[in-house]
Design a protein around this motif. Structure first.
Motif, PDB file in Angstrom:
ATOM      1  N   UNK A 186      52.666  66.601  84.307  1.00  0.00           N
ATOM      2  CA  UNK A 186      52.186  66.417  86.177  1.00  0.00           C
ATOM      3  C   UNK A 186      50.837  66.344  86.081  1.00  0.00           C
ATOM      4  N   UNK A 187      50.157  65.219  86.951  1.00  0.00           N
ATOM      5  CA  UNK A 187      48.988  64.870  87.279  1.00  0.00           C
ATOM      6  C   UNK A 187      48.658  63.729  86.556  1.00  0.00           C
ATOM      7  N   UNK A 275      44.910  69.926  82.091  1.00  0.00           N
ATOM      8  CA  UNK A 275      45.136  71.280  82.664  1.00  0.00           C
ATOM      9  C   UNK A 275      46.595  71.777  82.223  1.00  0.00           C
ATOM     10  N   UNK A 276      46.737  73.072  82.292  1.00  0.00           N
ATOM     11  CA  UNK A 276      48.174  73.687  82.172  1.00  0.00           C
ATOM     12  C   UNK A 276      49.078  73.039  82.897  1.00  0.00           C
ATOM     13  N   UNK A 277      49.101  72.520  84.079  1.00  0.00           N
ATOM     14  CA  UNK A 277      50.087  71.809  84.705  1.00  0.00           C
ATOM     15  C   UNK A 277      50.877  70.681  83.789  1.00  0.00           C
ATOM     16  N   UNK A 278      50.068  70.089  83.062  1.00  0.00           N
ATOM     17  CA  UNK A 278      50.646  69.023  82.236  1.00  0.00           C
ATOM     18  C   UNK A 278      51.771  69.704  81.182  1.00  0.00           C
ATOM     19  N   UNK A 279      51.629  70.722  80.759  1.00  0.00           N
ATOM     20  CA  UNK A 279      52.404  71.153  79.669  1.00  0.00           C
ATOM     21  C   UNK A 279      53.770  71.962  80.302  1.00  0.00           C
ATOM     22  N   UNK A 280      53.935  71.743  81.629  1.00  0.00           N
ATOM     23  CA  UNK A 280      55.008  72.178  82.308  1.00  0.00           C
ATOM     24  C   UNK A 280      56.275  71.286  82.416  1.00  0.00           C
ATOM     25  N   UNK A 281      57.687  71.528  82.244  1.00  0.00           N
ATOM     26  CA  UNK A 281      58.571  70.656  82.640  1.00  0.00           C
ATOM     27  C   UNK A 281      59.073  70.899  83.965  1.00  0.00           C
ATOM     28  N   UNK A 282      59.102  69.904  84.706  1.00  0.00           N
ATOM     29  CA  UNK A 282      59.759  69.858  86.189  1.00  0.00           C
ATOM     30  C   UNK A 282      61.170  69.087  85.849  1.00  0.00           C
ATOM     31  N   UNK A 283      62.158  69.894  86.211  1.00  0.00           N
ATOM     32  CA  UNK A 283      63.573  69.417  85.995  1.00  0.00           C
ATOM     33  C   UNK A 283      64.422  69.230  87.370  1.00  0.00           C
TER      34      UNK A 283
END
Length: 329
Positions: A186-187, A275-283
């Motif tokens: 993300x981002x 940033x930490x949002x990049x390590x989040x899966x959005x499914x």
């Protein structure tokens, strides 16, 4: 007298189990495929590692930017499906699928990575259908490095939509029990002008439609994160002049890096925001995402990539785009 508990429809996801894994729980043979080309398949590696560890048969595929036509004919499983193995030969120095196949073999993991050339929707769907039948697939997960696959068409900028949306349309036309899209990074698409407030707006709309399966972070110390970072480092070493900017940032994010973190001269002069949002899966549910795409019908009958490009451009010339907003926090 205590109030009655609210009713819950059968099949509703639980907070106790990540919906991504709940949706895949019935599957016994899963195809995880990079939607956007290049190193996109690496975005599916943490999920593949987790599923392999739990005993699920997982197969990897990728829409490829490599010159697959240079491969030996014996490497082709079908007209538009190359079966890339650690021993596949090609003079093309940019070959993420083979790089990944060799890394997988070195870690005693299933090491065939199927590769599709850039195509229009109809032949790419045929390629997916072939793999579904040959491998007895009951779930397909398209993976995107970044989140521009979640854009519906009227956003300020679409990022790099051609391959993502061709993959989305192709899989949407398949009859399968489970079809998902999951995004990692993300981002990152801000580099291509994507307004991420509009991405969040789209995710909220999918949630209202029952098509959002939530966000799931990859713990930095997990086995999946450690192996993913190793695979990304291996890919960077294999293609030092063209490492994946997307996965370099995601890998850095999984290790706790923050801010303007660079790992290649390709990003010199750019201000990065790891940033930490990049390590989040959005499914999301693939069919519900496809139903919200405003131009999917325009590309349905395409045969080649140039047709897809032309029809997206024609659509964009006909519409007024949504007004972008800055993130308020």
């Amino acid at each position: 007298m205590s109030p009655a508990a609210p009713s819950v429809e059968p099949g509703t996801f639980s907070f106790a189990t990540p919906p991504l894994f709940a949706a895949l729980a019935p599957a016994r043979s899963v195809l995880i495929a990079g939607a956007g080309g290049g190193f996109d398949v690496y975005a599916g590696l943490p999920l593949a590692l987790a599923l392999w560890h739990s005993g699920v048969r997982v197969h990897l595929a990728n829409l490829s930017f490599s010159e697959l036509e240079l491969m030996d004919r014996n490497s082709w499983a079908a007209e538009h499906v190359a079966a890339v193995t650690p021993d596949s030969t090609s003079p093309d120095w940019y070959f993420p699928e083979r790089t990944l196949a060799r890394w997988l073999a070195a870690h005693d993991l299933p090491s065939t990575v199927y590769a599709f050339p850039p195509l229009g929707v109809q032949p790419l769907r045929d390629a997916y259908r072939y793999l579904v039948e040959r491998l007895d697939i009951d779930a397909v997960v398209l993976v995107d490095g970044g989140t521009d696959i979640l854009l519906r068409g009227d956003e300020t900028t679409l990022g790099t939509p051609v391959e993502d949306i061709t993959s989305l349309a192709s899989v949407a036309g398949l009859d399968l029990p489970v079809k998902l899209v999951t995004c990692l990074g993300f981002g990152i698409d801000a580099h291509d002008g994507v307004n991420h407030v509009q991405v969040l707006e789209n995710i909220a709309a999918l949630d209202r439609d029952g098509g959002y399966l939530g966000a799931l972070s990859i713990p930095g110390a997990s086995r999946e994160a450690v192996l993913y970072r190793d695979a990304v480092a291996d890919a960077q070493a294999a293609t030092p002049t063209r490492p994946s900017i997307v996965h370099g940032q995601i890998a850095a994010a999984t290790s706790g890096a923050f801010g303007d973190v660079h790992f290649t001269r390709r990003t010199s002069g750019s201000a990065l925001f790891v940033n930490p949002l990049m390590a989040i899966h959005f499914t999301v549910d693939l069919d519900k995402l496809a139903a919200r795409c405003l131009y999917l019908d325009r590309i349905e009958h395409t045969l080649g990539r140039r047709q897809v490009i032309g029809r997206i451009e024609a659509f964009r010339n006909e519409i007024s785009t949504r007004i972008p907003r800055a993130y308020p926090h």
